[in-house]
Write an enzyme that holds these catalytic residues in place. Structure first.
Site, PDB file in Angstrom:
ATOM      1  N   HIS A  19       0.526  -0.918   0.180  1.00 41.77           N
ATOM      2  CA  HIS A  19      -0.255   0.129   0.110  1.00 41.77           C
ATOM      3  C   HIS A  19       0.997   1.081   0.012  1.00 41.77           C
ATOM      4  O   HIS A  19       0.429   2.194  -0.888  1.00 41.77           O
ATOM      5  CB  HIS A  19      -0.730   0.069   1.205  1.00 41.77           C
ATOM      6  N   LYS A  43     -17.738  -7.860   8.107  1.00 43.15           N
ATOM      7  CA  LYS A  43     -16.446  -8.087   8.125  1.00 43.15           C
ATOM      8  C   LYS A  43     -16.343  -8.090   8.875  1.00 43.15           C
ATOM      9  O   LYS A  43     -15.890  -7.577  10.035  1.00 43.15           O
ATOM     10  CB  LYS A  43     -15.651  -7.843   7.073  1.00 43.15           C
ATOM     11  N   ARG A  92      -1.690  -5.721  -8.604  1.00 40.85           N
ATOM     12  CA  ARG A  92      -0.666  -6.507  -8.256  1.00 40.85           C
ATOM     13  C   ARG A  92      -0.218  -7.635  -9.268  1.00 40.85           C
ATOM     14  O   ARG A  92       0.956  -7.964  -9.728  1.00 40.85           O
ATOM     15  CB  ARG A  92      -0.838  -7.179  -6.994  1.00 40.85           C
ATOM     16  N   SER A 129      -1.994  -7.746   2.360  1.00 42.46           N
ATOM     17  CA  SER A 129      -2.988  -8.225   3.876  1.00 42.46           C
ATOM     18  C   SER A 129      -3.043  -9.292   4.411  1.00 42.46           C
ATOM     19  O   SER A 129      -3.001  -9.580   5.672  1.00 42.46           O
ATOM     20  CB  SER A 129      -4.082  -7.001   4.055  1.00 42.46           C
TER      21      SER A 129
HETATM   22  P1  ADP Z   1      -9.565  -4.339  -0.052  1.00 44.13           P
HETATM   23  O1  ADP Z   1     -10.323  -5.122   0.823  1.00 44.13           O
HETATM   24  O2  ADP Z   1     -10.352  -3.118  -0.861  1.00 44.13           O
HETATM   25  O3  ADP Z   1      -8.638  -5.477  -0.838  1.00 44.13           O
HETATM   26  P2  ADP Z   1      -6.938  -4.243   0.695  1.00 44.13           P
HETATM   27  O4  ADP Z   1      -6.595  -3.467   2.035  1.00 44.13           O
HETATM   28  O5  ADP Z   1      -6.446  -5.034   0.792  1.00 44.13           O
HETATM   29  O6  ADP Z   1      -8.182  -3.807   0.567  1.00 44.13           O
HETATM   30  O7  ADP Z   1      -6.406  -3.159  -0.177  1.00 44.13           O
HETATM   31  C1  ADP Z   1      -5.986  -1.949  -1.093  1.00 44.13           C
HETATM   32  C2  ADP Z   1      -5.461  -1.708  -2.465  1.00 44.13           C
HETATM   33  O8  ADP Z   1      -4.375  -1.650  -2.255  1.00 44.13           O
HETATM   34  C3  ADP Z   1      -6.768  -2.130  -3.265  1.00 44.13           C
HETATM   35  O9  ADP Z   1      -5.791  -2.083  -4.411  1.00 44.13           O
HETATM   36  C4  ADP Z   1      -5.175  -3.193  -3.865  1.00 44.13           C
HETATM   37  O10 ADP Z   1      -5.383  -4.239  -5.347  1.00 44.13           O
HETATM   38  C5  ADP Z   1      -3.672  -2.679  -3.625  1.00 44.13           C
HETATM   39  N1  ADP Z   1      -2.938  -3.610  -3.209  1.00 44.13           N
HETATM   40  C6  ADP Z   1      -2.739  -4.182  -1.655  1.00 44.13           C
HETATM   41  N2  ADP Z   1      -1.811  -4.946  -1.596  1.00 44.13           N
HETATM   42  C7  ADP Z   1      -0.616  -4.415  -3.042  1.00 44.13           C
HETATM   43  C8  ADP Z   1       0.522  -4.886  -3.045  1.00 44.13           C
HETATM   44  N3  ADP Z   1       1.236  -5.461  -2.692  1.00 44.13           N
HETATM   45  N4  ADP Z   1       0.927  -4.029  -4.444  1.00 44.13           N
HETATM   46  C9  ADP Z   1       0.262  -3.342  -5.644  1.00 44.13           C
HETATM   47  N5  ADP Z   1      -0.679  -2.914  -4.419  1.00 44.13           N
HETATM   48  C10 ADP Z   1      -1.571  -3.402  -3.510  1.00 44.13           C
END
Ligand code: ADP
Length: 156
Positions: A19, A43, A92, A129
């Site tokens: 992120h 959730k 990703r 995450s």
């Molecule tokens: P959600 O629950 O909406 O998926 P996240 O907190 O998991 O929320 O992710 C928020 C954003 O960050 C999304 O656009 C996700 O694709 C992006 N993201 C998460 N991890 C990575 C990473 N390692 N590299 C690039 N983008 C990421």
């Protein structure tokens, strides 16, 4: 000239270096990025909303262009409420793309909110995450995947 503002929405359970990479690389495109935790009552989260918000605040405390917020309901409604015309998302892999595509198309067509995608840095595309949560659940060391601000979950 109006402020060019983007919302970076997510669960941030917890925020990862993936992120941080996306946010930092998107910064030159916008006057302000609102990193917004979307809270879904149905959730279950590993870190509480307060903890997740605290991690974000600590991570970006020295950057005045980055604001932290929480919201419930539709992301496009939240965008309107803060005057953001753009949604920022990270990509990703092809799985992320196919998930994001129809959401972005719907948001553009019905709400006039454009999504801007930044492709993850090669060294960060394995970070998620959910992997951090798996490691945390099993008592492992996830510190190389998250910013220093993230602490261990209280209940594990
Ligand atoms: P959600 O629950 O909406 O998926 P996240 O907190 O998991 O929320 O992710 C928020 C954003 O960050 C999304 O656009 C996700 O694709 C992006 N993201 C998460 N991890 C990575 C990473 N390692 N590299 C690039 N983008 C990421």
């Amino acid at each position: 000239m109006s402020t060019r503002r983007a919302v970076f929405p997510g669960s941030f359970d917890p925020i990862t270096l993936g992120h941080v990479d996306i946010i930092e690389r998107a910064l030159p495109l916008f006057d302000e990025i609102v990193v917004a935790i979307g809270e879904n009552a149905a959730k279950k989260y590993m870190w509480s909303l307060d903890e997740r918000k605290g991690f974000l605040e600590k991570t970006f405390s020295d950057n005045p262009k980055i604001k932290i917020a929480t919201y419930t309901g539709l992301t496009v409604e939240f965008c309107r409420s803060v005057g953001a015309e753009f949604i920022l998302r990270g990509l990703r892999n092809a799985l992320d793309f196919s998930y994001e595509k129809s959401i972005a198309q719907t948001n553009a067509k019905y709400a006039g909110i454009e999504s801007i995608f930044v492709i993850s840095s090669p060294g960060d595309s394995h970070i998620s995450s959910s992997i951090v949560r798996d490691i945390a659940r099993n008592g492992g060391d996830f510190s190389s995947l998250v910013p220093n601000s993230v602490s261990k979950p209280a209940s594990h």
